[in-house]
Enzyme design. Structure first.
Site, short mmCIF file in Angstrom:
data_model
loop_
_atom_site.label_atom_id
_atom_site.label_comp_id
_atom_site.label_asym_id
_atom_site.label_seq_id
_atom_site.Cartn_x
_atom_site.Cartn_y
_atom_site.Cartn_z
N LYS A 43 0.81 -1.20 0.00
CA LYS A 43 0.00 0.00 0.00
C LYS A 43 0.85 1.25 0.00
O LYS A 43 0.38 2.35 -0.30
CB LYS A 43 -0.86 0.03 1.28
CG LYS A 43 -1.78 -1.12 1.46
CD LYS A 43 -2.42 -1.06 2.87
CE LYS A 43 -3.16 -2.32 3.18
NZ LYS A 43 -3.57 -2.39 4.61
N ASP A 100 7.57 2.99 -2.61
CA ASP A 100 7.76 3.93 -1.50
C ASP A 100 9.19 3.87 -0.96
O ASP A 100 9.83 4.90 -0.79
CB ASP A 100 6.75 3.66 -0.38
CG ASP A 100 6.78 2.21 0.13
OD1 ASP A 100 7.44 1.34 -0.49
OD2 ASP A 100 6.13 1.93 1.16
N ASP A 103 14.48 -0.86 0.74
CA ASP A 103 15.16 -1.06 2.03
C ASP A 103 16.25 -2.12 1.82
O ASP A 103 17.36 -1.80 1.40
CB ASP A 103 14.10 -1.46 3.06
CG ASP A 103 14.66 -1.64 4.46
OD1 ASP A 103 15.61 -0.93 4.81
OD2 ASP A 103 14.15 -2.50 5.21
P1 IMP Z 1 12.66 -4.48 1.31
O1 IMP Z 1 12.19 -5.73 0.66
O2 IMP Z 1 13.48 -4.76 2.54
O3 IMP Z 1 13.39 -3.52 0.37
O4 IMP Z 1 11.43 -3.73 1.90
C1 IMP Z 1 10.47 -3.24 1.13
C2 IMP Z 1 9.24 -2.86 1.90
O5 IMP Z 1 9.41 -2.91 3.34
C3 IMP Z 1 8.89 -1.42 1.63
O6 IMP Z 1 8.17 -1.31 0.42
C4 IMP Z 1 8.06 -1.09 2.84
O7 IMP Z 1 6.73 -1.55 2.66
C5 IMP Z 1 8.72 -1.87 3.96
N1 IMP Z 1 9.68 -0.99 4.67
C6 IMP Z 1 11.02 -1.01 4.61
N2 IMP Z 1 11.57 -0.04 5.35
C7 IMP Z 1 10.53 0.63 5.89
C8 IMP Z 1 10.44 1.79 6.74
O8 IMP Z 1 11.43 2.42 7.15
N3 IMP Z 1 9.19 2.18 7.07
C9 IMP Z 1 8.07 1.54 6.63
N4 IMP Z 1 8.11 0.47 5.84
C10 IMP Z 1 9.33 0.02 5.46
MG MG Z 2 6.22 -1.06 -0.08
#
Ligand code: IMP
Ligand code: MG
Length: 175
Positions: A43, A100, A103
């Site tokens: 979302k 968004d 990470d």
């Molecule tokens: P990744 O797979 O670790 O890159 O994470 C991706 C998803 O984790 C993002 O699209 C967010 O939905 C969530 N996420 C990662 N870091 C944050 C944060 O600092 N705040 C809120 N959601 C996060």
């Molecule tokens: Mg996300």
């Protein structure tokens, strides 16, 4: 839980608005004469997507996908699932993914691989925020709003345990 901790402003709504306008300018320039399909990742990207498209002067179309990657509010499970997939074929289309946050990069790289298999004409990534110090897999971001520190952020569509998506500015949650 930590979603109760204090919020500290990181990026003001004015800075966000300027970044969105800058990104839209770059996208308008690069997609002249094209009919891109923007794919938002639910979302978290919905507020960003809503602001971004109103600056785009292109005959674009929209799709959303929903992925799940997080086991709990803050800890990535490392496993990504497509919860809601595409409603339209993307073969031969110019695809721009709107995220968004990048990470660890695991979610985004999973999505890009998933989309690549469907043979789009082009595939690019626009991310509002990036946390390079957290990357576990490499993801190249074509249009980036902000590089952010290794802190949990909320606001402007981004949540902590489903809270704070409505905040107009972007905050860090302090431990
Ligand atoms: P990744 O797979 O670790 O890159 O994470 C991706 C998803 O984790 C993002 O699209 C967010 O939905 C969530 N996420 C990662 N870091 C944050 C944060 O600092 N705040 C809120 N959601 C996060
Ligand atoms: Mg996300």
């Amino acid at each position: 839980m930590a979603c109760q901790s204090q919020l500290k402003i990181l990026i003001s709504r004015d800075e966000v608005a300027k970044a969105v306008a800058r990104l839209a300018h770059e996208i308008n320039r690069d997609y002249q004469g094209k009919r891109p399909l923007l794919i938002g990742v639910l979302k978290g990207s919905f507020v960003f997507m809503a602001d971004l498209i109103r600056h785009l002067d292109l005959p674009l179309e929209l799709e959303f996908v929903k992925l799940s990657s997080y086991g709990s509010a803050k800890e990535s499970s490392g496993k990504v699932k497509v919860v809601q997939g595409l409603q339209t074929p993307i073969e031969g289309r110019d695809i721009l993914v709107v995220e968004d946050i990048v990470d660890t990069g695991i979610t985004t790289s999973f999505l890009l691989d998933y989309l690549k298999k469907k043979k789009p004409a082009s595939l690019k990534l626009c991310a509002l925020t990036d946390k390079p110090s957290r990357h576990k897999v490499s993801v190249s971001i074509d249009y980036l709003g902000f590089t952010v520190p290794d802190k949990f952020i909320v606001g402007y569509g981004i949540d902590c345990d489903e809270k704070f998506r409505n905040l107009p500015d972007i905050y860090t949650i302090e431990d």
